[in-house]
Motif scaffolding. Structure first.
Motif, mmCIF file in Angstrom:
data_model
loop_
_atom_site.group_PDB
_atom_site.id
_atom_site.type_symbol
_atom_site.label_atom_id
_atom_site.label_comp_id
_atom_site.label_asym_id
_atom_site.label_seq_id
_atom_site.Cartn_x
_atom_site.Cartn_y
_atom_site.Cartn_z
ATOM 1 N N MET A 1 0.848 -1.163 0.000
ATOM 2 C CA MET A 1 0.000 0.000 0.000
ATOM 3 C C MET A 1 0.904 1.239 0.000
ATOM 4 S SD MET A 1 -2.567 1.289 3.077
ATOM 5 C CE MET A 1 -3.651 -0.095 2.899
ATOM 6 N N LYS A 2 0.503 2.236 -0.737
ATOM 7 C CA LYS A 2 1.251 3.490 -0.749
ATOM 8 C C LYS A 2 1.004 4.241 0.555
ATOM 9 C CE LYS A 2 1.323 4.077 -5.701
ATOM 10 N NZ LYS A 2 1.029 4.955 -6.818
ATOM 11 N N LEU A 3 1.994 5.003 0.962
ATOM 12 C CA LEU A 3 1.902 5.725 2.227
ATOM 13 C C LEU A 3 0.724 6.689 2.230
ATOM 14 C CD1 LEU A 3 3.215 6.032 4.999
ATOM 15 C CD2 LEU A 3 4.681 7.801 4.012
ATOM 16 N N LYS A 4 0.520 7.407 1.136
ATOM 17 C CA LYS A 4 -0.600 8.353 1.106
ATOM 18 C C LYS A 4 -1.935 7.625 1.208
ATOM 19 C CE LYS A 4 -0.716 8.788 -3.915
ATOM 20 N NZ LYS A 4 -0.634 9.714 -5.045
ATOM 21 N N ASP A 5 -2.038 6.434 0.618
ATOM 22 C CA ASP A 5 -3.260 5.640 0.729
ATOM 23 C C ASP A 5 -3.479 5.162 2.162
ATOM 24 O OD1 ASP A 5 -3.663 5.966 -2.007
ATOM 25 O OD2 ASP A 5 -2.668 4.071 -2.506
ATOM 26 N N TYR A 6 -2.391 4.852 2.849
ATOM 27 C CA TYR A 6 -2.475 4.443 4.251
ATOM 28 C C TYR A 6 -3.105 5.553 5.082
ATOM 29 C CZ TYR A 6 -0.903 3.608 9.036
ATOM 30 O OH TYR A 6 -0.848 3.463 10.395
ATOM 31 N N PHE A 7 -2.660 6.792 4.888
ATOM 32 C CA PHE A 7 -3.202 7.899 5.665
ATOM 33 C C PHE A 7 -4.681 8.117 5.385
ATOM 34 C CE2 PHE A 7 1.364 9.454 5.666
ATOM 35 C CZ PHE A 7 1.587 9.067 6.978
ATOM 36 N N VAL A 8 -5.081 7.976 4.142
ATOM 37 C CA VAL A 8 -6.496 8.136 3.789
ATOM 38 C C VAL A 8 -7.316 7.002 4.399
ATOM 39 C CG1 VAL A 8 -8.143 8.108 1.881
ATOM 40 C CG2 VAL A 8 -6.023 9.422 1.677
ATOM 41 N N ILE A 12 -5.572 9.097 9.194
ATOM 42 C CA ILE A 12 -4.483 9.589 10.028
ATOM 43 C C ILE A 12 -3.908 10.850 9.399
ATOM 44 C CG2 ILE A 12 -2.162 9.070 10.880
ATOM 45 C CD1 ILE A 12 -2.973 6.125 10.955
ATOM 46 N N ASP A 13 -3.676 11.836 10.235
ATOM 47 C CA ASP A 13 -3.053 13.080 9.784
ATOM 48 C C ASP A 13 -1.552 12.840 9.628
ATOM 49 O OD1 ASP A 13 -2.639 15.880 9.302
ATOM 50 O OD2 ASP A 13 -2.004 16.064 11.394
ATOM 51 N N PRO A 14 -0.983 13.091 8.449
ATOM 52 C CA PRO A 14 0.450 12.858 8.236
ATOM 53 C C PRO A 14 1.350 13.625 9.211
ATOM 54 C CG PRO A 14 -0.631 13.216 6.141
ATOM 55 C CD PRO A 14 -1.633 13.515 7.214
ATOM 56 N N VAL A 15 0.947 14.832 9.577
ATOM 57 C CA VAL A 15 1.759 15.621 10.507
ATOM 58 C C VAL A 15 1.760 14.953 11.878
ATOM 59 C CG1 VAL A 15 1.975 17.851 11.678
ATOM 60 C CG2 VAL A 15 1.372 17.769 9.249
ATOM 61 N N ARG A 16 0.609 14.534 12.353
ATOM 62 C CA ARG A 16 0.505 13.861 13.650
ATOM 63 C C ARG A 16 1.299 12.554 13.632
ATOM 64 N NH1 ARG A 16 0.297 15.015 18.461
ATOM 65 N NH2 ARG A 16 -1.589 16.204 18.320
ATOM 66 N N PHE A 17 1.178 11.801 12.530
ATOM 67 C CA PHE A 17 1.926 10.552 12.389
ATOM 68 C C PHE A 17 3.422 10.814 12.495
ATOM 69 C CE2 PHE A 17 4.291 7.559 9.758
ATOM 70 C CZ PHE A 17 3.813 6.322 10.199
ATOM 71 N N PHE A 23 9.439 10.992 12.931
ATOM 72 C CA PHE A 23 9.850 11.330 11.571
ATOM 73 C C PHE A 23 9.702 12.823 11.368
ATOM 74 C CE2 PHE A 23 8.098 7.007 11.262
ATOM 75 C CZ PHE A 23 9.174 6.337 10.726
ATOM 76 N N SER A 24 10.464 13.365 10.439
ATOM 77 C CA SER A 24 10.250 14.775 10.107
ATOM 78 C C SER A 24 9.023 14.864 9.194
ATOM 79 C CB SER A 24 11.475 15.378 9.415
ATOM 80 O OG SER A 24 11.575 14.930 8.090
ATOM 81 N N VAL A 25 8.292 15.943 9.355
ATOM 82 C CA VAL A 25 7.097 16.155 8.533
ATOM 83 C C VAL A 25 7.496 16.242 7.066
ATOM 84 C CG1 VAL A 25 5.194 17.753 8.066
ATOM 85 C CG2 VAL A 25 5.864 17.270 10.430
ATOM 86 N N THR A 26 8.595 16.912 6.793
ATOM 87 C CA THR A 26 9.086 17.049 5.418
ATOM 88 C C THR A 26 9.339 15.683 4.792
ATOM 89 O OG1 THR A 26 10.123 19.145 6.005
ATOM 90 C CG2 THR A 26 10.874 18.088 3.977
ATOM 91 N N SER A 27 9.958 14.799 5.539
ATOM 92 C CA SER A 27 10.254 13.458 5.010
ATOM 93 C C SER A 27 8.975 12.692 4.711
ATOM 94 C CB SER A 27 11.109 12.664 5.996
ATOM 95 O OG SER A 27 12.388 13.227 6.095
ATOM 96 N N ILE A 28 8.008 12.761 5.609
ATOM 97 C CA ILE A 28 6.749 12.041 5.393
ATOM 98 C C ILE A 28 6.084 12.532 4.107
ATOM 99 C CG2 ILE A 28 4.394 11.693 6.269
ATOM 100 C CD1 ILE A 28 6.544 9.930 7.611
ATOM 101 N N TYR A 29 6.036 13.838 3.905
ATOM 102 C CA TYR A 29 5.426 14.357 2.675
ATOM 103 C C TYR A 29 6.240 13.963 1.446
ATOM 104 C CZ TYR A 29 1.648 16.798 4.965
ATOM 105 O OH TYR A 29 0.510 17.076 5.666
ATOM 106 N N ARG A 30 7.552 13.903 1.570
ATOM 107 C CA ARG A 30 8.395 13.464 0.456
ATOM 108 C C ARG A 30 8.067 12.011 0.103
ATOM 109 N NH1 ARG A 30 13.422 13.232 2.610
ATOM 110 N NH2 ARG A 30 13.417 15.480 2.766
ATOM 111 N N TYR A 31 7.947 11.152 1.115
ATOM 112 C CA TYR A 31 7.630 9.741 0.871
ATOM 113 C C TYR A 31 6.218 9.587 0.304
ATOM 114 C CZ TYR A 31 11.603 9.300 4.089
ATOM 115 O OH TYR A 31 12.810 9.417 4.714
ATOM 116 N N MET A 32 5.300 10.450 0.718
ATOM 117 C CA MET A 32 3.939 10.398 0.175
ATOM 118 C C MET A 32 3.924 10.736 -1.310
ATOM 119 S SD MET A 32 1.753 12.175 3.244
ATOM 120 C CE MET A 32 0.253 12.284 2.280
#
Length: 64
Positions: A1-8, A12-17, A23-32
């Motif tokens: 599963m893709k990370l962005k699909d996991y959050f949907v 789950i809010d990516p920032v909270r995760f 993890f850094s918020v920047t990294s999570i958005y990069r991986y998404m």
């Protein structure tokens, strides 16, 4: 599963995760957006998602 699909799917809010799992918020958005984390980060993400997003998903590795 893709990370962005996991959050949907998990609602789950990516920032909270990112904050809750060290993890850094920047990294999570990069991986998404399709960025490929180094293996240690990919393993940590797999653990944080309880296996719903795998290292193979994150790194784009096809396992037969």
């Amino acid at each position: 599963m893709k990370l962005k699909d996991y959050f949907v799917q998990e609602r789950i809010d990516p920032v909270r995760f990112a904050v809750d799992n060290g993890f850094s918020v920047t990294s999570i958005y990069r991986y998404m957006r399709g960025g490929k984390p180094h293996f240690p980060k990919a393993i940590a993400l797999e653990r944080a998602t309880k296996g719903k997003v795998t290292v193979q998903d994150l790194r784009g590795i096809n396992v037969l």
